[in-house]
Scaffold this active site. Sequence first.
Site, PDB file in Angstrom:
ATOM      1  N   GLU A  50       0.807  -1.226   0.000  1.00 38.03           N
ATOM      2  CA  GLU A  50       0.000   0.000   0.000  1.00 38.03           C
ATOM      3  C   GLU A  50       0.842   1.279   0.000  1.00 38.03           C
ATOM      4  OE1 GLU A  50      -3.016  -0.063   3.031  1.00 38.03           O
ATOM      5  OE2 GLU A  50      -3.980  -1.820   2.195  1.00 38.03           O
ATOM      6  N   GLU A  73      -5.447  -8.535   0.621  1.00 39.15           N
ATOM      7  CA  GLU A  73      -6.149  -8.165   1.857  1.00 39.15           C
ATOM      8  C   GLU A  73      -7.615  -7.892   1.562  1.00 39.15           C
ATOM      9  OE1 GLU A  73      -4.573  -4.982   4.239  1.00 39.15           O
ATOM     10  OE2 GLU A  73      -2.529  -5.687   3.942  1.00 39.15           O
TER      11      GLU A  73
HETATM   12  C1  8VR Z   1      -6.182   1.320   8.081  1.00 35.84           C
HETATM   13  C2  8VR Z   1      -6.375  -0.188   8.203  1.00 35.84           C
HETATM   14  C3  8VR Z   1      -7.206  -0.431   9.462  1.00 35.84           C
HETATM   15  O1  8VR Z   1      -6.564  -0.450  10.536  1.00 35.84           O
HETATM   16  O2  8VR Z   1      -8.413  -0.579   9.372  1.00 35.84           O
HETATM   17  O3  8VR Z   1      -7.021  -0.645   6.999  1.00 35.84           O
HETATM   18  C4  8VR Z   1      -7.143  -2.066   6.811  1.00 35.84           C
HETATM   19  C5  8VR Z   1      -5.792  -2.728   6.939  1.00 35.84           C
HETATM   20  O4  8VR Z   1      -4.902  -2.340   5.907  1.00 35.84           O
HETATM   21  C6  8VR Z   1      -3.598  -2.955   6.043  1.00 35.84           C
HETATM   22  O5  8VR Z   1      -2.793  -2.748   4.945  1.00 35.84           O
HETATM   23  C7  8VR Z   1      -2.953  -2.396   7.273  1.00 35.84           C
HETATM   24  O6  8VR Z   1      -1.635  -2.909   7.450  1.00 35.84           O
HETATM   25  C8  8VR Z   1      -3.818  -2.836   8.410  1.00 35.84           C
HETATM   26  O7  8VR Z   1      -3.346  -2.358   9.646  1.00 35.84           O
HETATM   27  C9  8VR Z   1      -5.209  -2.278   8.273  1.00 35.84           C
HETATM   28  O8  8VR Z   1      -5.117  -0.848   8.280  1.00 35.84           O
END
Ligand code: 8VR
Length: 469
Positions: A163, A374
């Site tokens: 990301e 993801e």
């Molecule tokens: C901002 C956020 C969240 O905490 O909801 O989005 C979903 C998820 O994305 C991932 O790439 C991050 O490593 C993980 O920590 C999460 O981060």
Amino acid sequence: MRFPHDFFFGAASAAYQVEGAWNEDGKGVSNWDVFSKIPGKTFEGTNGDIAVDHYHRYKEDIRLMAEMGLESYRFSVAWTRIIPDGDGEINPQGLAFYNALIDECLHYGIVPFVTLYHWDLPQVLEEAGGWTNKRTVDAFSKYATTCFKAFGDRVKHWITFNETIVFCSLGYLDGAHPPGISHNPRLYFQATHNVFVAHARAVEEYKKLRQYGEIGITHVFSPAFPADGQADNAQAADHANQYSLAWFYDPILKGAYPDYVVGQLKERGWTPDWTAEELTVLKWAAPKNDFIGLNYYQPQRVIKHNPTAEDKPAAQQVIAGAPGKVSFDGVYKTVSLEDKKYTKWGWEISPEGLLEGLRMLRGAYGDIKLYITENGLGDQDPVENGQILDADRVEYIREHLKAVKQGLREGLHIKGYYAWSVIDLLSWLNGFKKQYGFIYVDQQNNLTRKRKLSFGWYKQVIANRGGEL
Ligand SMILES: C[C@@]1(C(=O)O)OC[C@H]2O[C@@H](O)[C@H](O)[C@@H](O)[C@H]2O1
């Protein structure tokens, strides 16, 4: 229809969010070790010093993954365990930990899928300018090659960066991630370009080693759609896709930046200091890229925006991904819609948005190999009589897997689905409050692990290869 036999049913994590042991066994200090301790930067001052102690409990965690029948575990390597100061000496204890983690996966027949960079940069490099400094590009090449040589005999699936848009925009536009700089588009675009060059160099180094695995990158996949049929909102959605999709996917898959954005950066003095050699390595690496990883949570619903003095700074929940954000250049704004469903954190629940976006992606880039690296529901899971009844997560993942299945029916080249996350873990901006896992971690009781309702459900889906979806 069952999912193909070579489709991975997986789940994911990230080093800073699960490992803990932030200063053990020779590990160096990362930007997140420092940033998370600046008062006010994280939710309730949470940090990854302990996280969920995966560093010491990985054997128990992987045993639970095996019980679930998980076919592949996507995890990230902490750069600061391998080369503690970023580009100096290699730390043998760091190599030993990941060798043991990889071997434990293989002991159960779980395929390791390794992310080299999931936001935790060595602090020494951050202090020298981080991704805006070419030194970091060279350091990443050394770090990546060290990992390929140490683990590449057993790891055949590599993701360079997770990301890029998130760690660069939150780092240089919103100031909510390290280095905490706000409203600096020039540094933002410079950082993204340096990351793409680092990716291309890593592809080059990996192919030279002839380890015959696959390497790619994982991007946010949040396709923008106009909020209604108005022409200016459609134009705003196109602009959003140029800046949040094409700018990231074109240099990786086409080996060149999108003209629409390049032209506007030139007008505004935000053009990165790219060299001919760097642009050549991007072009060379594009056809060598084996796949693209998509992190899909929600689409963007977009309207045209006219900046006014009344524009307020984005609320924390908006910075952390909820609709309502004005784009950095003020051209558009994301909005929520009456007829859509949303999570407790305000994220839209849209499996149809995934399918529509995948069709759009094929139109733009052709039949590329894809992994959903993801997808998951961030929630506060209901607990009844000691049972974690995360039925909403079951529903969320079921509907998104059905969308993936429909994509396969339409001939999309999707090779795996990695739920975020295998285990409850630290959210960068939401602490331990926002749960994503199939495995519950009791923060009030020695981080005890517990199977959730979704654990047994996903086990069943994997056993039946999704035939019942
Ligand atoms: C901002 C956020 C969240 O905490 O909801 O989005 C979903 C998820 O994305 C991932 O790439 C991050 O490593 C993980 O920590 C999460 O981060």
